[in-house]
Design a protein around this motif. Sequence first.
Motif, mmCIF file in Angstrom:
data_model
loop_
_atom_site.group_PDB
_atom_site.id
_atom_site.type_symbol
_atom_site.label_atom_id
_atom_site.label_comp_id
_atom_site.label_asym_id
_atom_site.label_seq_id
_atom_site.Cartn_x
_atom_site.Cartn_y
_atom_site.Cartn_z
ATOM 1 N N THR A 172 -9.891 -6.201 -13.072
ATOM 2 C CA THR A 172 -8.964 -6.879 -13.990
ATOM 3 C C THR A 172 -8.120 -7.916 -13.250
ATOM 4 O O THR A 172 -7.173 -8.452 -13.799
ATOM 5 N N ARG A 173 -8.478 -8.176 -12.003
ATOM 6 C CA ARG A 173 -7.842 -9.224 -11.211
ATOM 7 C C ARG A 173 -8.937 -10.041 -10.548
ATOM 8 O O ARG A 173 -10.022 -9.521 -10.265
ATOM 9 N N VAL A 200 -7.649 -1.433 -6.315
ATOM 10 C CA VAL A 200 -6.316 -1.191 -5.747
ATOM 11 C C VAL A 200 -6.033 -2.183 -4.625
ATOM 12 O O VAL A 200 -4.898 -2.672 -4.480
ATOM 13 N N PHE A 201 -7.056 -2.527 -3.827
ATOM 14 C CA PHE A 201 -6.844 -3.517 -2.768
ATOM 15 C C PHE A 201 -6.356 -4.840 -3.352
ATOM 16 O O PHE A 201 -5.471 -5.483 -2.791
ATOM 17 N N LEU A 221 0.829 -1.200 0.000
ATOM 18 C CA LEU A 221 0.000 0.000 0.000
ATOM 19 C C LEU A 221 0.868 1.255 0.000
ATOM 20 O O LEU A 221 0.591 2.215 -0.731
ATOM 21 N N GLN A 222 1.921 1.272 0.804
ATOM 22 C CA GLN A 222 2.782 2.453 0.863
ATOM 23 C C GLN A 222 3.491 2.688 -0.473
ATOM 24 O O GLN A 222 3.687 3.842 -0.885
ATOM 25 N N GLU A 223 3.855 1.610 -1.141
ATOM 26 C CA GLU A 223 4.469 1.757 -2.466
ATOM 27 C C GLU A 223 3.465 2.309 -3.469
ATOM 28 O O GLU A 223 3.821 3.135 -4.322
ATOM 29 N N TYR A 224 2.196 1.880 -3.350
ATOM 30 C CA TYR A 224 1.174 2.431 -4.243
ATOM 31 C C TYR A 224 0.982 3.923 -3.979
ATOM 32 O O TYR A 224 0.924 4.731 -4.928
ATOM 33 N N ILE A 225 0.906 4.296 -2.708
ATOM 34 C CA ILE A 225 0.730 5.720 -2.377
ATOM 35 C C ILE A 225 1.909 6.534 -2.909
ATOM 36 O O ILE A 225 1.723 7.626 -3.465
ATOM 37 N N ILE A 244 -8.546 8.643 -10.911
ATOM 38 C CA ILE A 244 -9.919 8.858 -10.454
ATOM 39 C C ILE A 244 -10.444 7.558 -9.855
ATOM 40 O O ILE A 244 -10.502 6.530 -10.534
ATOM 41 N N PHE A 245 -10.800 7.607 -8.578
ATOM 42 C CA PHE A 245 -11.407 6.459 -7.905
ATOM 43 C C PHE A 245 -12.922 6.541 -8.082
ATOM 44 O O PHE A 245 -13.562 7.495 -7.641
#
Length: 459
Positions: free
Chosen positions: A179-180, A107-108, A3-7, A78-79
């Motif tokens: 997509t997952r 994203v999760f 998560l931190q890498e995504y942020i 955009i979420f």
Amino acid sequence: MTLQEYIASIREKTVAIVGIGVSNTPLIELLAKSGVRVTACDRKSREDLGCQAGRLEELGVTLKLGEDYLKDLTQDVIFRTPGLRQDVPELLAAAARGSEITSEMEVFFQVAPCMLIAITGSDGKTTTTTLISEFLREAGKTVHVGGNIGRPLLCEADEMRPEDYAVLELSSFQLMTMTRSPHIAVITNLAPNHLDVHRDMAEYIAAKENIFTHQHAEDIAVFNADNTITAEQARRAVGHRRLFSREGEPEEGVFLRGDVIVSRMDGVEREIMRTSDILLPGVHNVENYMAAIAAMDGLVPDEAMRQVARTFAGVEHRIELVRTLRGVRYYNDSIGTSPSRTIAGLRSFPEKVILIAGGYDKHIPFDTLGPELVEHVKLLILCGATAEKIRACVEHAPNYQGVPEMLTISELRAAVETAAQRAGEGDVVLLSPACAAFDQFKNFMERGRAFKQIVSGLK
């Protein structure tokens, strides 16, 4: 990716989050506190948000509220809130300009470090999700429950361990753009639903199918062999296919033999439990157990599953006994937001019931409901926008001969009071509307709690 890498990957980008609701608010706060430039968009007014508006602005969040909340979306990421179609003009225009359209759940799936188990379907998905999580907990596992139930999990992803389990109930709206796929996917059943949002049944089915489309060969997908649509989907499973059935005995999966639930995996049969072990009423809950057992076979000991069956009393708003008053039992089945759900609820009772039904019109046909109402209901009290549609489906049922008696009462309190006046000792009063609640309530939970409050206040 964590998560931190995504942020960190979006810290230099602009982000819009559409929908300031339960699932998105923790994400808005997390990103803002992490130095991301966030614009939060919602149709609500500042007055509707109340003190939440000020709290978000103190974190540096830009608010975009009111009817034009989707206008000029130019942010890099955009979420999308699940209830917003991905092909509304504003999102299509943003994507054409180069914006990345995503969601909290998408994203999760990218950042979760543990095994993902996801459940979808038209009926039974909340109970099946809860059963799987209870099986795992009984076996001593650490479980995180989210999606449509539980809590938003994205913001907690960095606290999860590889040996944990995330159990997710996913709607067609969440799945439309996924997509997952999870490591273990379950489709309880499929029947017409949400046709007020989906273009047609084909789009609804295609959205649900995303739960297993992106699996890998080592993953597991569980399908209902007794449901025409899911049985056909099973043929396209990418990973290991497991079926569950009350009507047949699949080569690989879980089935009912007499009153015994049997698992057959790799050619080896085991008796898991008897239907009499299951505390929850109704044959549909036997199906929910079979789906959960098929998903958990090999991960959870059989005795742990039996222990849950003997003690699990159910989920709120799902054939929930509210009280017994003067020999009359009152049940809250507000989750009955479609004809198929209400049919399952009606079949849980051996006697004919007094039914309160009707609500928001999701443009689902009621043809299959009419004969079931004639067979299982002695007094039908109709409320809401669909009252006349349901009345018509009863009158056109081939087995209709004047029973059930039908009354139209627009307000829920008056409907409950009328049911109480007409009920005698041994009767069942059931709220199972066969419709969504949006005509009079925010959601089925608010409707169910209103029903319980009214019933609890009966003298």
